[in-house]
Design a protein around this motif. Structure first.
Motif, PDB file in Angstrom:
ATOM      1  N   ILE A  18      37.996  31.911  37.565  1.00 61.79           N
ATOM      2  CA  ILE A  18      37.309  30.667  37.174  1.00 61.79           C
ATOM      3  C   ILE A  18      37.046  29.846  38.423  1.00 61.79           C
ATOM      4  O   ILE A  18      37.727  30.012  39.442  1.00 61.79           O
ATOM      5  N   GLY A  19      36.078  28.972  38.344  1.00 58.42           N
ATOM      6  CA  GLY A  19      35.751  28.137  39.504  1.00 58.42           C
ATOM      7  C   GLY A  19      34.640  27.182  39.135  1.00 58.42           C
ATOM      8  O   GLY A  19      34.808  26.324  38.265  1.00 58.42           O
ATOM      9  N   LEU A  20      33.494  27.353  39.775  1.00 59.35           N
ATOM     10  CA  LEU A  20      32.339  26.512  39.462  1.00 59.35           C
ATOM     11  C   LEU A  20      31.703  26.927  38.141  1.00 59.35           C
ATOM     12  O   LEU A  20      30.924  26.165  37.564  1.00 59.35           O
ATOM     13  N   VAL A  21      31.988  28.141  37.717  1.00 62.74           N
ATOM     14  CA  VAL A  21      31.580  28.583  36.379  1.00 62.74           C
ATOM     15  C   VAL A  21      32.764  29.283  35.731  1.00 62.74           C
ATOM     16  O   VAL A  21      33.720  29.666  36.407  1.00 62.74           O
ATOM     17  N   VAL A  22      32.641  29.466  34.425  1.00 68.09           N
ATOM     18  CA  VAL A  22      33.813  29.964  33.698  1.00 68.09           C
ATOM     19  C   VAL A  22      34.062  31.448  33.976  1.00 68.09           C
ATOM     20  O   VAL A  22      35.224  31.871  34.046  1.00 68.09           O
ATOM     21  N   HIS A  23      33.024  32.223  34.141  1.00 67.19           N
ATOM     22  CA  HIS A  23      33.186  33.608  34.583  1.00 67.19           C
ATOM     23  C   HIS A  23      32.663  33.639  36.014  1.00 67.19           C
ATOM     24  O   HIS A  23      31.482  33.816  36.262  1.00 67.19           O
ATOM     25  N   ASP A  24      33.590  33.415  36.937  1.00 63.09           N
ATOM     26  CA  ASP A  24      33.228  33.061  38.310  1.00 63.09           C
ATOM     27  C   ASP A  24      33.056  34.300  39.200  1.00 63.09           C
ATOM     28  O   ASP A  24      33.470  34.301  40.348  1.00 63.09           O
ATOM     29  N   GLY A  25      32.476  35.356  38.649  1.00 65.18           N
ATOM     30  CA  GLY A  25      32.078  36.476  39.495  1.00 65.18           C
ATOM     31  C   GLY A  25      33.020  37.659  39.523  1.00 65.18           C
ATOM     32  O   GLY A  25      32.659  38.719  40.031  1.00 65.18           O
ATOM     33  N   TRP A  26      34.226  37.498  38.989  1.00 58.86           N
ATOM     34  CA  TRP A  26      35.185  38.605  39.068  1.00 58.86           C
ATOM     35  C   TRP A  26      36.065  38.578  37.821  1.00 58.86           C
ATOM     36  O   TRP A  26      36.447  37.502  37.341  1.00 58.86           O
ATOM     37  N   GLY A  27      36.364  39.758  37.321  1.00 56.23           N
ATOM     38  CA  GLY A  27      37.250  39.849  36.166  1.00 56.23           C
ATOM     39  C   GLY A  27      38.090  41.106  36.283  1.00 56.23           C
ATOM     40  O   GLY A  27      37.824  41.961  37.127  1.00 56.23           O
ATOM     41  N   TYR A  28      39.120  41.227  35.445  1.00 54.56           N
ATOM     42  CA  TYR A  28      39.979  42.406  35.548  1.00 54.56           C
ATOM     43  C   TYR A  28      40.313  42.987  34.187  1.00 54.56           C
ATOM     44  O   TYR A  28      40.420  42.281  33.193  1.00 54.56           O
ATOM     45  N   GLY A  29      40.418  44.298  34.222  1.00 56.05           N
ATOM     46  CA  GLY A  29      40.765  45.074  33.038  1.00 56.05           C
ATOM     47  C   GLY A  29      41.549  46.285  33.495  1.00 56.05           C
ATOM     48  O   GLY A  29      42.094  46.296  34.606  1.00 56.05           O
ATOM     49  N   PRO A  30      41.562  47.353  32.684  1.00 54.94           N
ATOM     50  CA  PRO A  30      42.431  48.496  32.994  1.00 54.94           C
ATOM     51  C   PRO A  30      42.053  49.255  34.255  1.00 54.94           C
ATOM     52  O   PRO A  30      42.871  50.006  34.783  1.00 54.94           O
ATOM     53  N   ASN A  31      40.814  49.095  34.755  1.00 53.24           N
ATOM     54  CA  ASN A  31      40.376  49.917  35.894  1.00 53.24           C
ATOM     55  C   ASN A  31      40.131  49.129  37.175  1.00 53.24           C
ATOM     56  O   ASN A  31      39.536  49.651  38.108  1.00 53.24           O
ATOM     57  N   VAL A  32      40.540  47.877  37.206  1.00 55.23           N
ATOM     58  CA  VAL A  32      40.227  47.047  38.382  1.00 55.23           C
ATOM     59  C   VAL A  32      41.417  47.068  39.345  1.00 55.23           C
ATOM     60  O   VAL A  32      42.454  46.448  39.094  1.00 55.23           O
ATOM     61  N   ALA A  33      41.233  47.778  40.452  1.00 54.79           N
ATOM     62  CA  ALA A  33      42.345  47.972  41.395  1.00 54.79           C
ATOM     63  C   ALA A  33      42.427  46.842  42.431  1.00 54.79           C
ATOM     64  O   ALA A  33      43.388  46.789  43.206  1.00 54.79           O
TER      65      ALA A  33
END
Ligand code: GLY
Ligand code: MN
Length: 368
Positions: free
Chosen positions: A302-317
């Motif tokens: 989160i930052g200037l927008v709510v989905h601020d460019g990066w997210g994580y799930g089962p495959n995000v190393a």
């Protein structure tokens, strides 16, 4: 914002002579413009920021926000404001680029029409996509950004505490959403950070439900996912409640989501691959009778927008990094029955994390 300009240049894989960030019309405003400039108010449609490798920033604004822009620039000796009528902007951009050969653009946000304008204004330039370096610079927050995120989270948390007192038999999802948004503004928000989700009963099984005129009735559980914007920075918080006589299954679902969230929190510290945070929450859910009912990644920046460019799930190393501001939001969704999601915002610190959101996470059952 010299440090932020320099941070983006440090993240580049190949050097560029300048970076141009250009706004179109609302909502097509590149929030990286506000990252670079740091101006807390104003719309800035059509405005352009030109960042230079020495940390200097040229800002082209229309006369509509000239006063706000000059006030902000007074605090920052590295920013030069140029008040330019819209139709003269491209000529100014050409002059301020001063013969730059290789220019970075935020391909993820720049509109195609801006690209055509720039190509025409400065032909022969080598336009390079710098959206990943911009994203990577923005994903870790400086102290001022964390202060503003905390301001947004305090507002969201206050409203989170107030929701149980707002619930009345017969009120609609839209009415509750309206009341929550009104309260956020009363507590100092400039607005909501995304379209508020209020989902009664079975609607809670859809994570991104849009509120309707469905009425609250005793026996309903509900998911309320909402966020405040405070000086451009946002929060994102979800609380799930129960209204009226206890539903044993929904109580057990809530207990499981609380455990899943606690397990995710326990993993958070710099260097941990983000997928481990997800896996910790998913494991609790998958070992319960609601196996497979977590249907999304457990969080995002989160930052200037709510989905601020990066997210994580089962495959995000990607490893967590000190200064990241992220959500931790496991949920269980049962089609035809309802859902529970608990979402908090945290900042990754040197040895772990700190909460931004503070509203109680424990199950709240409200008398009908
Ligand atoms: N608050 C909505 C989401 O994170 O998807
Ligand atoms: Mn979220």
């Amino acid at each position: 914002m010299k440090a932020r300009v320099e941070k983006i240049f440090q993240h580049l894989e190949k050097p560029v002579d300048a970076i141009v960030v250009a706004n179109s019309v609302d909502p097509h405003l590149d929030q990286s413009f506000f990252y670079l400039f740091g101006v807390p108010a104003g719309l800035f449609e059509g405005a352009v920021a030109i960042a230079h490798p020495d940390g200097k920033l040229d800002v082209l604004t229309s006369p509509l926000e000239a006063e706000t822009a000059h006030q902000a620039a007074k605090l920052d000796p590295h920013v030069a404001i140029h008040t330019v009528p819209r139709e003269e902007t491209d000529g100014f951009v050409k002059d301020l680029l001063g013969g730059a050969k290789t220019v970075g653009l935020n391909f993820r946000e720049l509109t195609h029409s801006w690209y055509l304008i720039l190509e025409k204004a400065v032909p022969g330039t080598d336009w390079v996509d710098v959206s990943v370096p911009i994203r990577n610079a923005r994903v870790t927050k400086d102290a001022h950004e964390i202060e503003l995120l905390r301001g947004a989270a305090e507002i969201g948390s206050k409203v989170g505490r107030e929701i149980p007192g707002m619930l009345k038999t017969g009120m609609t999802e839209l009415e509750l959403a309206a009341e929550m948004e009104y309260r956020m503004n009363r507590h100092g928000a400039s607005g909501r950070s995304f379209a508020t989700i209020v989902a009664f009963g079975a609607h809670g099984a859809e994570p991104h439900f849009s509120p309707t005129s469905t009425k609250l009735k005793p026996g309903d559980s509900m998911v309320c996912d909402f966020g405040a914007t405070y000086q451009r920075y946002v929060c994102d918080i979800t609380r799930s409640f129960h209204f009226g006589p206890r539903d044993e299954e929904m109580k057990a679902v809530h207990d499981t989501v609380e455990k899943a969230q606690a397990a995710a929190f326990a993993t958070i510290r710099p260097g941990v691959p983000a997928k481990e945070v997800h896996a910790a929450a998913a494991k609790v859910i998958d070992e319960s009778k609601w196996k497979g009912r977590l249907t999304h990644g457990v969080g995002h920046s989160i930052g200037l927008v709510v989905h601020d460019g990066w997210g994580y799930g089962p495959n995000v190393a990607d490893p967590l990094v000190e200064g990241m501001a992220i959500t931790v939001e496991p949920g269980i969704y049962i089609p035809g029955k309802g859902g529970v999601r608990i979402e908090d915002d945290i900042v990754v610190t040197k040895n772990g994390y700190e909460f931004l959101t503070t509203a109680p996470r424990a199950y709240i059952e409200v008398a009908a």
